[in-house]
Design a protein around this motif. Sequence first.
Motif, PDB file in Angstrom:
ATOM      1  N   ALA A 200      -4.161   3.158   4.145  1.00  0.00           N
ATOM      2  CA  ALA A 200      -3.338   2.280   3.658  1.00  0.00           C
ATOM      3  C   ALA A 200      -2.920   2.176   2.309  1.00  0.00           C
ATOM      4  CB  ALA A 200      -3.364   0.738   4.287  1.00  0.00           C
ATOM      5  N   LEU A 201      -4.349   2.420   1.963  1.00  0.00           N
ATOM      6  CA  LEU A 201      -4.766   2.594   0.108  1.00  0.00           C
ATOM      7  C   LEU A 201      -4.031   3.111  -0.606  1.00  0.00           C
ATOM      8  CD1 LEU A 201      -8.390   0.055  -0.287  1.00  0.00           C
ATOM      9  CD2 LEU A 201      -6.262  -0.615  -0.417  1.00  0.00           C
ATOM     10  N   ASP A 202      -4.671   4.231  -0.148  1.00  0.00           N
ATOM     11  CA  ASP A 202      -3.997   5.539  -0.560  1.00  0.00           C
ATOM     12  C   ASP A 202      -2.033   5.605  -1.089  1.00  0.00           C
ATOM     13  OD1 ASP A 202      -6.601   6.841  -0.580  1.00  0.00           O
ATOM     14  OD2 ASP A 202      -5.919   8.297   0.676  1.00  0.00           O
ATOM     15  N   ALA A 203      -1.346   4.702   0.604  1.00  0.00           N
ATOM     16  CA  ALA A 203      -0.137   5.023   0.371  1.00  0.00           C
ATOM     17  C   ALA A 203      -0.124   3.864  -0.651  1.00  0.00           C
ATOM     18  CB  ALA A 203       0.313   4.435   2.186  1.00  0.00           C
ATOM     19  N   LEU A 204      -0.461   2.739  -0.436  1.00  0.00           N
ATOM     20  CA  LEU A 204      -0.183   1.649  -1.375  1.00  0.00           C
ATOM     21  C   LEU A 204      -0.073   1.956  -2.888  1.00  0.00           C
ATOM     22  CD1 LEU A 204      -1.695  -1.410   0.140  1.00  0.00           C
ATOM     23  CD2 LEU A 204       0.569  -0.935   0.278  1.00  0.00           C
ATOM     24  N   CYS A 205      -1.270   2.955  -2.799  1.00  0.00           N
ATOM     25  CA  CYS A 205      -1.637   2.739  -4.568  1.00  0.00           C
ATOM     26  C   CYS A 205      -0.293   4.129  -4.687  1.00  0.00           C
ATOM     27  CB  CYS A 205      -2.857   3.923  -4.915  1.00  0.00           C
ATOM     28  SG  CYS A 205      -4.359   3.723  -5.382  1.00  0.00           S
ATOM     29  N   ALA A 206       0.443   4.923  -4.085  1.00  0.00           N
ATOM     30  CA  ALA A 206       1.019   5.757  -4.463  1.00  0.00           C
ATOM     31  C   ALA A 206       2.728   5.016  -3.897  1.00  0.00           C
ATOM     32  CB  ALA A 206       0.458   7.240  -3.502  1.00  0.00           C
ATOM     33  N   ALA A 207       2.592   3.995  -3.432  1.00  0.00           N
ATOM     34  CA  ALA A 207       4.527   3.371  -3.711  1.00  0.00           C
ATOM     35  C   ALA A 207       4.926   2.904  -4.862  1.00  0.00           C
ATOM     36  CB  ALA A 207       3.718   1.586  -3.106  1.00  0.00           C
ATOM     37  N   PRO A 212       4.677  -8.994  -4.521  1.00  0.00           N
ATOM     38  CA  PRO A 212       2.954  -9.238  -5.485  1.00  0.00           C
ATOM     39  C   PRO A 212       2.153 -10.374  -3.934  1.00  0.00           C
ATOM     40  CG  PRO A 212       5.720 -10.637  -6.358  1.00  0.00           C
ATOM     41  CD  PRO A 212       6.350  -9.561  -5.055  1.00  0.00           C
ATOM     42  N   VAL A 213       2.476 -10.062  -3.310  1.00  0.00           N
ATOM     43  CA  VAL A 213       2.091 -10.738  -1.724  1.00  0.00           C
ATOM     44  C   VAL A 213       2.398  -9.721  -0.640  1.00  0.00           C
ATOM     45  CG1 VAL A 213       1.504 -11.762  -0.171  1.00  0.00           C
ATOM     46  CG2 VAL A 213       1.462 -13.040  -2.647  1.00  0.00           C
ATOM     47  N   LEU A 214       1.300  -9.203   0.329  1.00  0.00           N
ATOM     48  CA  LEU A 214       1.675  -8.859   0.890  1.00  0.00           C
ATOM     49  C   LEU A 214       0.450  -8.673   2.256  1.00  0.00           C
ATOM     50  CD1 LEU A 214       3.879  -5.769   2.068  1.00  0.00           C
ATOM     51  CD2 LEU A 214       2.322  -4.534   1.084  1.00  0.00           C
ATOM     52  N   ASN A 215       0.692  -9.017   3.737  1.00  0.00           N
ATOM     53  CA  ASN A 215      -0.090  -9.035   4.779  1.00  0.00           C
ATOM     54  C   ASN A 215      -0.893  -7.382   5.135  1.00  0.00           C
ATOM     55  OD1 ASN A 215       0.308 -11.705   5.405  1.00  0.00           O
ATOM     56  ND2 ASN A 215       1.630 -11.430   6.760  1.00  0.00           N
ATOM     57  N   LEU A 216      -1.589  -7.345   4.762  1.00  0.00           N
ATOM     58  CA  LEU A 216      -2.084  -5.650   5.170  1.00  0.00           C
ATOM     59  C   LEU A 216      -3.192  -6.213   6.432  1.00  0.00           C
ATOM     60  CD1 LEU A 216      -2.533  -2.848   4.514  1.00  0.00           C
ATOM     61  CD2 LEU A 216      -4.429  -3.906   3.045  1.00  0.00           C
ATOM     62  N   ALA A 217      -2.882  -5.596   7.168  1.00  0.00           N
ATOM     63  CA  ALA A 217      -3.560  -5.812   8.708  1.00  0.00           C
ATOM     64  C   ALA A 217      -2.973  -4.527   9.779  1.00  0.00           C
ATOM     65  CB  ALA A 217      -3.295  -7.029   9.752  1.00  0.00           C
ATOM     66  N   GLN A 218      -3.306  -4.145  11.321  1.00  0.00           N
ATOM     67  CA  GLN A 218      -2.928  -3.739  11.730  1.00  0.00           C
ATOM     68  C   GLN A 218      -1.817  -4.223  13.307  1.00  0.00           C
ATOM     69  OE1 GLN A 218      -6.584  -0.989  12.707  1.00  0.00           O
ATOM     70  NE2 GLN A 218      -5.483   0.190  13.689  1.00  0.00           N
ATOM     71  N   PRO A 219      -0.278  -4.197  13.270  1.00  0.00           N
ATOM     72  CA  PRO A 219       0.304  -5.143  14.160  1.00  0.00           C
ATOM     73  C   PRO A 219      -0.784  -5.093  15.809  1.00  0.00           C
ATOM     74  CG  PRO A 219       1.755  -2.984  13.590  1.00  0.00           C
ATOM     75  CD  PRO A 219      -0.583  -2.806  13.349  1.00  0.00           C
ATOM     76  N   GLY A 220      -0.597  -6.657  16.008  1.00  0.00           N
ATOM     77  CA  GLY A 220      -0.794  -7.631  17.249  1.00  0.00           C
ATOM     78  C   GLY A 220      -2.021  -8.137  16.353  1.00  0.00           C
ATOM     79  N   ALA A 221      -2.807  -9.045  18.226  1.00  0.00           N
ATOM     80  CA  ALA A 221      -3.994  -8.754  17.553  1.00  0.00           C
ATOM     81  C   ALA A 221      -4.462  -9.136  18.951  1.00  0.00           C
ATOM     82  CB  ALA A 221      -4.142 -10.696  18.161  1.00  0.00           C
ATOM     83  N   ALA A 256       5.211  -2.429   6.670  1.00  0.00           N
ATOM     84  CA  ALA A 256       5.790  -1.127   7.675  1.00  0.00           C
ATOM     85  C   ALA A 256       7.051  -0.719   6.544  1.00  0.00           C
ATOM     86  CB  ALA A 256       6.571  -0.885   8.650  1.00  0.00           C
ATOM     87  N   ALA A 257       7.586  -1.578   5.471  1.00  0.00           N
ATOM     88  CA  ALA A 257       8.907  -1.083   4.816  1.00  0.00           C
ATOM     89  C   ALA A 257       7.962  -0.610   3.694  1.00  0.00           C
ATOM     90  CB  ALA A 257       9.495  -2.861   4.661  1.00  0.00           C
ATOM     91  N   ALA A 258       7.507  -0.447   2.984  1.00  0.00           N
ATOM     92  CA  ALA A 258       6.111  -0.602   1.681  1.00  0.00           C
ATOM     93  C   ALA A 258       5.706   0.811   2.088  1.00  0.00           C
ATOM     94  CB  ALA A 258       5.145  -1.391   1.647  1.00  0.00           C
ATOM     95  N   ILE A 259       5.092   0.902   3.301  1.00  0.00           N
ATOM     96  CA  ILE A 259       3.794   2.503   2.995  1.00  0.00           C
ATOM     97  C   ILE A 259       4.427   3.181   4.804  1.00  0.00           C
ATOM     98  CG2 ILE A 259       2.510   1.377   2.200  1.00  0.00           C
ATOM     99  CD1 ILE A 259       0.622   1.064   4.030  1.00  0.00           C
ATOM    100  N   GLY A 260       5.481   2.321   5.450  1.00  0.00           N
ATOM    101  CA  GLY A 260       5.830   3.203   6.951  1.00  0.00           C
ATOM    102  C   GLY A 260       4.298   2.608   8.434  1.00  0.00           C
TER     103      GLY A 260
END
Length: 282
Positions: A200-207, A212-221, A256-260
């Motif tokens: 995810a960090l790779d994808a965010l660096c390339a976005a 300004p703020v983004l949740n970073l988690a895998q979906p679900g609990a 998901a909108a930012a990196i898939g």
Amino acid sequence: MTADTAQTGPLILGGTGRIGRALRRLADDGHWPMGRAALWHGRRGDYAWDMREAPPALPRPVRGVVVLAGVTEGSPDALAANTDLALAALRLAARDGLGPVLLMSSAAVYGREADPGREDSAAPAAPYGEAKLAMERAVAAHVGRLGEQAPAACCLRLANIAGCDQLFGAMSAGPVTLDRFEDGRAPRRAYLGPLTLARALDALCAADTLPPVLNLAQPGAVGMDEILDAAGARWAWRAAPPGALPRTRLDTSRLAAAIGAVAPATAPGLVAEARMAGWTLA
């Protein structure tokens, strides 16, 4: 500062903490190719810098800045260092034309809010969450003051990182006692595997653009009992005390909108990624 992105990785600030060590293990073992090209910061790292002082020149080009440096416990004054470290990273990025700057916030900013936590709200219930929210606001204010000269910056509200959180730490120490709620279920939490974090960090660096703020988690609990069983840990139940939180979950639609799309978290997957990153069971 420009470079062939195939030959450069991010600057990792705070690479000697728990998450930094996990990411470094993945990189060293070949599981995170971009990490092998990263510039790892520490008091004695590839990029040695006491972040309370002016930053020295970078020894080589980088692609993005990942700010893992932070304080997780202590007095309010100690926790306020989260803001100081974030602003130091932004000043370095502005000086050298680096970006994006990915700053680690926390799901703790949601406190006891009804899930799923969404980026347009926050209600921290403890000093750590308050400190991270203060950091987010200081970052936004600093970026606003710099205007067009500001580096792109995104505060990432991290879920629990498998292998780096309290549950995995407890499993490494011995038998675990787990809360059971009146419905018979264990606590369920938002999680992120360390390899999934690295990707995810790779994808965010390339976005192209980031909020300004983004949740970073895998979906679900994921149920903590499921994680304990998947790891083969020794554990026992206890009645959940008053005030215990049954579930935390983060809304990942903006991620998901930012990196898939990111794959949902599963207990076996989290344990496997934690082991890849160096975690071991007691």
